[in-house]
Design a protein around this motif. Structure first.
Motif, PDB file in Angstrom:
ATOM      1  N   GLU A 138      19.496  41.913  38.471  1.00  0.00           N
ATOM      2  CA  GLU A 138      20.370  43.046  38.175  1.00  0.00           C
ATOM      3  C   GLU A 138      20.869  43.050  36.730  1.00  0.00           C
ATOM      4  O   GLU A 138      21.420  44.044  36.257  1.00  0.00           O
ATOM      5  CB  GLU A 138      21.555  43.081  39.149  1.00  0.00           C
ATOM      6  CG  GLU A 138      22.405  41.827  39.130  1.00  0.00           C
ATOM      7  CD  GLU A 138      21.951  40.766  40.121  1.00  0.00           C
ATOM      8  OE1 GLU A 138      22.792  39.915  40.471  1.00  0.00           O
ATOM      9  OE2 GLU A 138      20.766  40.794  40.518  1.00  0.00           O
ATOM     10  N   ILE A 141      18.675  45.280  33.257  1.00  0.00           N
ATOM     11  CA  ILE A 141      18.882  46.620  32.692  1.00  0.00           C
ATOM     12  C   ILE A 141      19.693  46.538  31.406  1.00  0.00           C
ATOM     13  O   ILE A 141      19.292  47.081  30.361  1.00  0.00           O
ATOM     14  CB  ILE A 141      19.565  47.548  33.716  1.00  0.00           C
ATOM     15  CG1 ILE A 141      18.652  47.762  34.929  1.00  0.00           C
ATOM     16  CG2 ILE A 141      19.912  48.883  33.068  1.00  0.00           C
ATOM     17  CD1 ILE A 141      19.289  48.585  36.029  1.00  0.00           C
ATOM     18  N   ASP A 159      13.181  51.349  40.163  1.00  0.00           N
ATOM     19  CA  ASP A 159      12.998  52.608  39.445  1.00  0.00           C
ATOM     20  C   ASP A 159      14.141  52.823  38.464  1.00  0.00           C
ATOM     21  O   ASP A 159      15.319  52.735  38.828  1.00  0.00           O
ATOM     22  CB  ASP A 159      12.937  53.786  40.431  1.00  0.00           C
ATOM     23  CG  ASP A 159      11.687  53.747  41.298  1.00  0.00           C
ATOM     24  OD1 ASP A 159      10.639  53.303  40.792  1.00  0.00           O
ATOM     25  OD2 ASP A 159      11.777  54.137  42.476  1.00  0.00           O
ATOM     26  N   HIS A 160      13.777  53.077  37.200  1.00  0.00           N
ATOM     27  CA  HIS A 160      14.770  53.380  36.182  1.00  0.00           C
ATOM     28  C   HIS A 160      14.101  54.279  35.145  1.00  0.00           C
ATOM     29  O   HIS A 160      12.984  53.985  34.681  1.00  0.00           O
ATOM     30  CB  HIS A 160      15.290  52.108  35.517  1.00  0.00           C
ATOM     31  CG  HIS A 160      16.507  52.335  34.675  1.00  0.00           C
ATOM     32  ND1 HIS A 160      16.446  52.909  33.420  1.00  0.00           N
ATOM     33  CD2 HIS A 160      17.820  52.067  34.917  1.00  0.00           C
ATOM     34  CE1 HIS A 160      17.668  52.981  32.918  1.00  0.00           C
ATOM     35  NE2 HIS A 160      18.527  52.484  33.803  1.00  0.00           N
ATOM     36  N   SER A 162      14.463  54.734  32.043  1.00  0.00           N
ATOM     37  CA  SER A 162      14.271  54.209  30.684  1.00  0.00           C
ATOM     38  C   SER A 162      13.527  52.887  30.640  1.00  0.00           C
ATOM     39  O   SER A 162      13.325  52.319  29.570  1.00  0.00           O
ATOM     40  CB  SER A 162      15.632  54.039  29.988  1.00  0.00           C
ATOM     41  OG  SER A 162      16.308  55.279  29.892  1.00  0.00           O
ATOM     42  N   ILE A 163      13.123  52.376  31.802  1.00  0.00           N
ATOM     43  CA  ILE A 163      12.455  51.070  31.862  1.00  0.00           C
ATOM     44  C   ILE A 163      11.105  51.217  32.538  1.00  0.00           C
ATOM     45  O   ILE A 163      10.985  51.869  33.579  1.00  0.00           O
ATOM     46  CB  ILE A 163      13.327  50.041  32.616  1.00  0.00           C
ATOM     47  CG1 ILE A 163      14.636  49.821  31.855  1.00  0.00           C
ATOM     48  CG2 ILE A 163      12.588  48.715  32.786  1.00  0.00           C
ATOM     49  CD1 ILE A 163      15.606  48.898  32.562  1.00  0.00           C
ATOM     50  N   ARG A 281      11.634  48.436  27.683  1.00  0.00           N
ATOM     51  CA  ARG A 281      12.118  49.800  27.468  1.00  0.00           C
ATOM     52  C   ARG A 281      10.948  50.763  27.311  1.00  0.00           C
ATOM     53  O   ARG A 281       9.960  50.462  26.634  1.00  0.00           O
ATOM     54  CB  ARG A 281      13.009  49.859  26.233  1.00  0.00           C
ATOM     55  CG  ARG A 281      14.418  49.387  26.502  1.00  0.00           C
ATOM     56  CD  ARG A 281      15.299  49.481  25.296  1.00  0.00           C
ATOM     57  NE  ARG A 281      15.386  50.828  24.730  1.00  0.00           N
ATOM     58  CZ  ARG A 281      16.313  51.205  23.861  1.00  0.00           C
ATOM     59  NH1 ARG A 281      17.227  50.325  23.465  1.00  0.00           N
ATOM     60  NH2 ARG A 281      16.347  52.426  23.381  1.00  0.00           N
TER      61      ARG A 281
END
Length: 310
Positions: A138, A141, A159-160, A162-163, A281
Motif C-alpha cells: 500500500e 503509490i 488499478d490506478h 497513474s501507475i 509511473r
C-alpha cells in the motif's frame, strides 16, 4: 539539400594530419595510430590534393608543417581535446558515474532477489549508486507519485490511473518447517497436510498474506495462524525456533537451506503459481540503468528453480 563540401575534413583525416604534425614523419604517425605507413601516406596525399594546399614540406626526412598547416593545427588541438573529453564522459557513463538508481520492493522480493540484482548491476556499472527501500504494497503509490524512486517490485497489482504494471516473473509457494518437524520427512506435502499444522504467517488481510493464504481458501480448508508476523524474514526466524510451519514464496526462501541448517523447504503438491510485477509511473519513462536493473532482476528470479507441479 547542400552536399558536404569536398574541402571539409573527416575526423580520420584530422587524426592522421595531427599525428604527422606531432611526430614529424609518416613512420612516427603510423606508430602513433597503429596503422600501416602506406595508409598514412595515401591519406596525406588525398588530403593535400582535395584541399589544394601544401600542408607540409619535406626536409631531411622530416615533415615540417607549412604556416597554413600551423593555423589548422591549433584548431585540431582544440578538437582533439573535445574528443578526449567526450571519450572520458562516455567511459564515466559506462561505469555508471554520477548515476543513481532509486527503487523500492516489497519484502518478499527484497530479501534475496533485489540484492542479487544489485550485485549484477554493480558488476556492469561499478560506479553506479543505488537507493533501495522496502515497502508494504500500500506504500507503493506514494513512493511513485511523489517521485521518491523509479519503480517498485511488487507481488500484487492494483488499478490506478497513474501507475502502470509490467510483468516481472512468475513464482510459486513452498512449505517451510523445522528439520525436526514431522513434515520434514516428506519430499512434498499437500495443502491439507499443511492446514493441519499450527501456522506462522502474514495477516491474511494483508495483500501478501492473502496471496499465501489463498491456497487454503481455494480448497475451503480451515487453517490456524498461531503467530502473525509482518515480514517473511521474521516468519523464517520463528520457524527456525520450531514454533510452527509456514507457507512462503520461493523468492524469499531461495538458497535458504544453505544458510539455515535448521530449516527444511518442501514443495507443495498443488499448483501455487503467482505473478510478480514492476510498478512505475505511467507518465515517466525510466532510465536505461533502471531498465538494466529490471532485466537483471527478471533473470535472477527466472533462475529460481520451479519444483515439479503434481
Amino acid at each position: 539539400m547542400n552536399k558536404r563540401s569536398e574541402n571539409s575534413l573527416t575526423l580520420r583525416q584530422i587524426e592522421v594530419m595531427r599525428a604527422v604534425m606531432i611526430s614529424g614523419s609518416i613512420t612516427g604517425a603510423s606508430k602513433m595510430l597503429n596503422v600501416s605507413q602506406p595508409g598514412i601516406s595515401r591519406t596525406m596525399k588525398h588530403l593535400e590534393s582535395s584541399l589544394g594546399v601544401a600542408l607540409f614540406t619535406r626536409t631531411g626526412g622530416r615533415y615540417v608543417p607549412t604556416p597554413a598547416a600551423q593555423q589548422v593545427f591549433l584548431q585540431m588541438q582544440e578538437i582533439d581535446k573535445k574528443l578526449r573529453d567526450l571519450n572520458f564522459s562516455i567511459s564515466q557513463l559506462e561505469r555508471g558515474h554520477d548515476v543513481n538508481v532509486s527503487l523500492a520492493s516489497v519484502p518478499s522480493i527484497a530479501h534475496v532477489m533485489v540484492p542479487r540484482a544489485a550485485a549484477g548491476l554493480k558488476k556492469r556499472y561499478p560506479d553506479i549508486r543505488m537507493n533501495i527501500e522496502i515497502l508494504k504494497i500500500e506504500e507503493a503509490i506514494d513512493f511513485l507519485l511523489l517521485g521518491k524512486g523509479d519503480f517498485v517490485c511488487m507481488s500484487y497489482r492494483f488499478d490506478h490511473p497513474s501507475i502502470t504494471f509490467e510483468p516481472l516473473s512468475e513464482g510459486h509457494l513452498v512449505c517451510v518447517c523445522h528439520k525436526d518437524h514431522p513434515l520434514a520427512q516428506y519430499d512434498s506435502v499437500s495443502v491439507s497436510q499443511i492446514a493441519q499444522c499450527p501456522l506462522i504467517g502474514i495477516d491474511p488481510n494483508d495483500p501478501y498474506g492473502k496471496l499465501l493464504a489463498r491456497i487454503f481458501d481455494v480448497q475451503g480448508l480451515e487453517y490456524h495462524i498461531e503467530i502473525l508476523a509482518r515480514f517473511g524474514t521474521t516468519v523464517l526466524g520463528l520457524v527456525q525456533q520450531n514454533l510452527g510451519v509456514a507457507v512462503l514464496d520461493c523468492f524469499t526462501v531461495d538458497g535458504l537451506e544453505a544458510r539455515a541448517a535448521e530449516l527444511t523447504v518442501i514443495p507443495i503438491q498443488e499448483k501455487t503459481i503467482f505473478s510478480t510485477w514492476i510498478a512505475r509511473r505511467e507518465d515517466i519513462e525510466i532510465s536505461s540503468f533502471s531498465q538494466t536493473y529490471i532485466d537483471i532482476l527478471r533473470q535472477e528470479m527466472a533462475n529460481v528453480l520451479m519444483p515439479r507441479q503434481l
